[in-house]
Structures are given as C-alpha cells and as structure tokens.
Scaffold this motif. Sequence first.
Motif, PDB file in Angstrom:
ATOM      1  N   MET A   1      31.661 -26.482  37.170  1.00  0.00           N
ATOM      2  CA  MET A   1      30.484 -26.604  38.019  1.00  0.00           C
ATOM      3  C   MET A   1      30.531 -27.879  38.867  1.00  0.00           C
ATOM      4  SD  MET A   1      26.539 -26.836  36.664  1.00  0.00           S
ATOM      5  CE  MET A   1      26.322 -28.610  36.543  1.00  0.00           C
ATOM      6  N   ILE A   2      31.064 -28.972  38.291  1.00  0.00           N
ATOM      7  CA  ILE A   2      31.005 -30.235  39.023  1.00  0.00           C
ATOM      8  C   ILE A   2      32.341 -30.659  39.628  1.00  0.00           C
ATOM      9  CG2 ILE A   2      28.998 -31.193  37.848  1.00  0.00           C
ATOM     10  CD1 ILE A   2      30.800 -32.641  35.992  1.00  0.00           C
ATOM     11  N   ARG A   3      33.359 -29.806  39.501  1.00  0.00           N
ATOM     12  CA  ARG A   3      34.677 -30.243  39.965  1.00  0.00           C
ATOM     13  C   ARG A   3      34.712 -30.497  41.472  1.00  0.00           C
ATOM     14  NH1 ARG A   3      38.512 -26.446  41.471  1.00  0.00           N
ATOM     15  NH2 ARG A   3      37.667 -24.392  41.884  1.00  0.00           N
ATOM     16  N   GLY A   4      33.866 -29.793  42.212  1.00  0.00           N
ATOM     17  CA  GLY A   4      33.807 -30.011  43.663  1.00  0.00           C
ATOM     18  C   GLY A   4      33.376 -31.432  43.993  1.00  0.00           C
ATOM     19  N   TYR A   5      32.472 -31.993  43.205  1.00  0.00           N
ATOM     20  CA  TYR A   5      32.012 -33.368  43.455  1.00  0.00           C
ATOM     21  C   TYR A   5      33.111 -34.375  43.135  1.00  0.00           C
ATOM     22  CZ  TYR A   5      27.541 -31.074  43.783  1.00  0.00           C
ATOM     23  OH  TYR A   5      26.538 -30.225  44.166  1.00  0.00           O
ATOM     24  N   VAL A   6      33.900 -34.047  42.089  1.00  0.00           N
ATOM     25  CA  VAL A   6      35.018 -34.936  41.739  1.00  0.00           C
ATOM     26  C   VAL A   6      36.028 -34.954  42.889  1.00  0.00           C
ATOM     27  CG1 VAL A   6      36.920 -35.330  40.123  1.00  0.00           C
ATOM     28  CG2 VAL A   6      34.736 -34.444  39.271  1.00  0.00           C
ATOM     29  N   LEU A   7      36.373 -33.779  43.380  1.00  0.00           N
ATOM     30  CA  LEU A   7      37.437 -33.692  44.391  1.00  0.00           C
ATOM     31  C   LEU A   7      36.981 -34.097  45.786  1.00  0.00           C
ATOM     32  CD1 LEU A   7      39.287 -30.355  43.543  1.00  0.00           C
ATOM     33  CD2 LEU A   7      40.088 -32.688  43.173  1.00  0.00           C
ATOM     34  N   ASN A   8      35.726 -33.759  46.130  1.00  0.00           N
ATOM     35  CA  ASN A   8      35.304 -33.928  47.527  1.00  0.00           C
ATOM     36  C   ASN A   8      34.415 -35.131  47.788  1.00  0.00           C
ATOM     37  OD1 ASN A   8      36.690 -31.514  48.042  1.00  0.00           O
ATOM     38  ND2 ASN A   8      34.921 -30.333  47.384  1.00  0.00           N
ATOM     39  N   ALA A   9      33.543 -35.462  46.818  1.00  0.00           N
ATOM     40  CA  ALA A   9      32.611 -36.566  47.066  1.00  0.00           C
ATOM     41  C   ALA A   9      33.136 -37.897  46.533  1.00  0.00           C
ATOM     42  CB  ALA A   9      31.254 -36.261  46.445  1.00  0.00           C
ATOM     43  N   ALA A  10      33.631 -37.888  45.290  1.00  0.00           N
ATOM     44  CA  ALA A  10      33.972 -39.150  44.616  1.00  0.00           C
ATOM     45  C   ALA A  10      35.066 -39.979  45.308  1.00  0.00           C
ATOM     46  CB  ALA A  10      34.351 -38.871  43.165  1.00  0.00           C
ATOM     47  N   PRO A  11      36.103 -39.369  45.911  1.00  0.00           N
ATOM     48  CA  PRO A  11      37.186 -40.189  46.476  1.00  0.00           C
ATOM     49  C   PRO A  11      36.716 -41.182  47.537  1.00  0.00           C
ATOM     50  CG  PRO A  11      37.921 -37.931  46.281  1.00  0.00           C
ATOM     51  CD  PRO A  11      36.446 -37.932  45.971  1.00  0.00           C
ATOM     52  N   SER A  12      35.651 -40.850  48.288  1.00  0.00           N
ATOM     53  CA  SER A  12      35.223 -41.812  49.304  1.00  0.00           C
ATOM     54  C   SER A  12      34.527 -43.015  48.684  1.00  0.00           C
ATOM     55  CB  SER A  12      34.320 -41.159  50.355  1.00  0.00           C
ATOM     56  OG  SER A  12      33.799 -39.966  49.904  1.00  0.00           O
ATOM     57  N   PHE A  13      34.010 -42.868  47.452  1.00  0.00           N
ATOM     58  CA  PHE A  13      33.298 -43.995  46.823  1.00  0.00           C
ATOM     59  C   PHE A  13      34.182 -44.782  45.858  1.00  0.00           C
ATOM     60  CE2 PHE A  13      30.100 -40.915  48.089  1.00  0.00           C
ATOM     61  CZ  PHE A  13      29.224 -41.717  48.799  1.00  0.00           C
ATOM     62  N   SER A  14      35.110 -44.096  45.187  1.00  0.00           N
ATOM     63  CA  SER A  14      35.999 -44.787  44.244  1.00  0.00           C
ATOM     64  C   SER A  14      37.450 -44.407  44.510  1.00  0.00           C
ATOM     65  CB  SER A  14      35.657 -44.398  42.797  1.00  0.00           C
ATOM     66  OG  SER A  14      34.287 -44.425  42.552  1.00  0.00           O
ATOM     67  N   PRO A  15      37.959 -44.745  45.701  1.00  0.00           N
ATOM     68  CA  PRO A  15      39.313 -44.279  46.054  1.00  0.00           C
ATOM     69  C   PRO A  15      40.386 -44.747  45.072  1.00  0.00           C
ATOM     70  CG  PRO A  15      38.510 -45.946  47.615  1.00  0.00           C
ATOM     71  CD  PRO A  15      37.357 -45.582  46.747  1.00  0.00           C
ATOM     72  N   GLU A  16      40.149 -45.935  44.443  1.00  0.00           N
ATOM     73  CA  GLU A  16      41.181 -46.484  43.545  1.00  0.00           C
ATOM     74  C   GLU A  16      41.386 -45.626  42.294  1.00  0.00           C
ATOM     75  OE1 GLU A  16      38.156 -47.551  43.976  1.00  0.00           O
ATOM     76  OE2 GLU A  16      37.295 -47.836  41.980  1.00  0.00           O
ATOM     77  N   LYS A  17      40.434 -44.735  42.012  1.00  0.00           N
ATOM     78  CA  LYS A  17      40.552 -43.902  40.810  1.00  0.00           C
ATOM     79  C   LYS A  17      41.415 -42.658  41.066  1.00  0.00           C
ATOM     80  CE  LYS A  17      37.371 -46.147  38.243  1.00  0.00           C
ATOM     81  NZ  LYS A  17      36.007 -45.699  38.129  1.00  0.00           N
ATOM     82  N   PHE A  18      41.798 -42.453  42.329  1.00  0.00           N
ATOM     83  CA  PHE A  18      42.497 -41.221  42.687  1.00  0.00           C
ATOM     84  C   PHE A  18      43.959 -41.471  43.051  1.00  0.00           C
ATOM     85  CE2 PHE A  18      38.115 -40.157  42.943  1.00  0.00           C
ATOM     86  CZ  PHE A  18      38.042 -38.816  42.618  1.00  0.00           C
TER      87      PHE A  18
END
Length: 261
Positions: free
Chosen positions: A153-170
Amino acid sequence: MNISQLEDVSSVDVYFICQMIDNIAREPFPYLRNIEDIFGDASSQALTRSYPKFTALHVFIEEVISSVIWEKASSRMETLENGLWVDHLFEANNINMDFDEWRGGVAFGCSIGEYLTFLSEEGFIDQVCEKVSKQVFYILFSNRKTLSSFSSMIRGYVLNAAPSFSPEKFAANGRLKRTRIPSWARGAVFHRDKGRCVLCKTDLTRLFSQKEKIHYDHIVPLALGGMNCVTNLQLTCENCNLRKGSRNTDTSFEYEVWYNY
Ligand SMILES: [Zn+2]
C-alpha cells in the motif's frame, strides 16, 4: 508482553481496529487521501528509517484509532453524559486522569468537539492511541498477509515521494539502500515464523544440522519500494530467497496449527 497487556488484547476494540487496518491495507482506494496525509510528501521520510521499533504500521494504526475516536464522537450516537468511545478506551487501558471536574462542566455547556480538543491538547489521545496501537500491532504482526498488503500500500511513497526528501537513503537505481537487520528484528521474525522457511517449510532452527542458511527476506523487495522494516521481513531458506529474487512479493499465508485435529 505482560499480563496487563494481555487483558487489554481481549477487548473487542482491538479486534475492531485490526479489522479496519486489514481492510484498508487490502482495499486502500477509498482511503487514498488519508494515506496521502499520513505518508505523502515530507512525511514519507519516516518510511526510509532503518528498522524503527515504532514502525510505519504503528503510525498508521495510531492515525486510524484517532480518526475513529473523532468519527464516533460526531456520529450523534455518543453523548458526553453517557461517555464516548474514547472514555471507554481510557478505562480499558488504565489511563486515569483527573478531569472529571472539567468534564462535569463540559456536560453542561461545552460541545463534544471542545472536550476532544481538550483531551488532544493534554496529550491523552496520543497516549491512548499509542497503547492501543501496540496491542493491535501484536495481533497484526503475526499476519503476513496484512503486512504484505500494508507494505504494498505504501510502496509508492517510498519510491516516488521519499527520494526527494532523503536522497542519501537511496541507491543510484532509485531503491532504498539495504541496511543491517538488528538482532531484535531477526529474533521477532524467527520466532513468528517458527524457525521455518515460510515458503517451503524447511527447518531453519539448525538444531540438528547446520546445512541450511537462514535468510531474512524482504516480503516486498527493496526494488519494488519495500522498506527496511521488521514488518517487511520473513524467514526463508537460501533457495527460496534466491528463487524469489527482487521482483516478487511472495509470502505464505499458511499457519501452523497449535495441534492436529
Ligand atoms: Zn524455502
């Protein structure tokens, strides 16, 4: 889990919330706006934390409980005189506060909304949501089907939203970097899955043979937006893990019965 928590788990309210979470995780469409509020934009950073003990599922459960408290209170079935659902939760969870006097006043003039705002500002609602969310988590953690639906359900937020806020985690390929699984998370998953590969049932307890390697598999692979989270892990043997690969969200919905009959 201690005895007092067990008493709480038997309450109907806990199962009611479990059912809601399970329904939403399987059919998120009608709730997309609420899910967006909880995990969208900057809030998606929470999904990139490495093995938090208070998981994204806990956060979600808390939000659902809190919205049910407000919804029930606005349903006209509840009155301050007879007590609200939230009052019942306080009682069931031994949250004793000395606000009877304040409430007595409220009953003669203030609205339910003002009463709830008071509870919220004083931190009582957060307190009860946290307690109940741990009880709900206790039950849902044993259900890999719910966990798998939730991670999907939340994988879209991990892939699409989170990278712009925590790029170092990707990683460069856009998926979350794999992080070390802490021993408390390994222990929880090993015990939940009873020391067996969830896919082929191979015994991984290594009591009599060291031959099998234990793998902690991400149910929703990192490549598909899975999190580094205890709720996204399952126990597998090496063969099943390698066969599953990074494009597949297989889990098993079988459970071992306590005894045969
Ligand atoms: Zn296996």
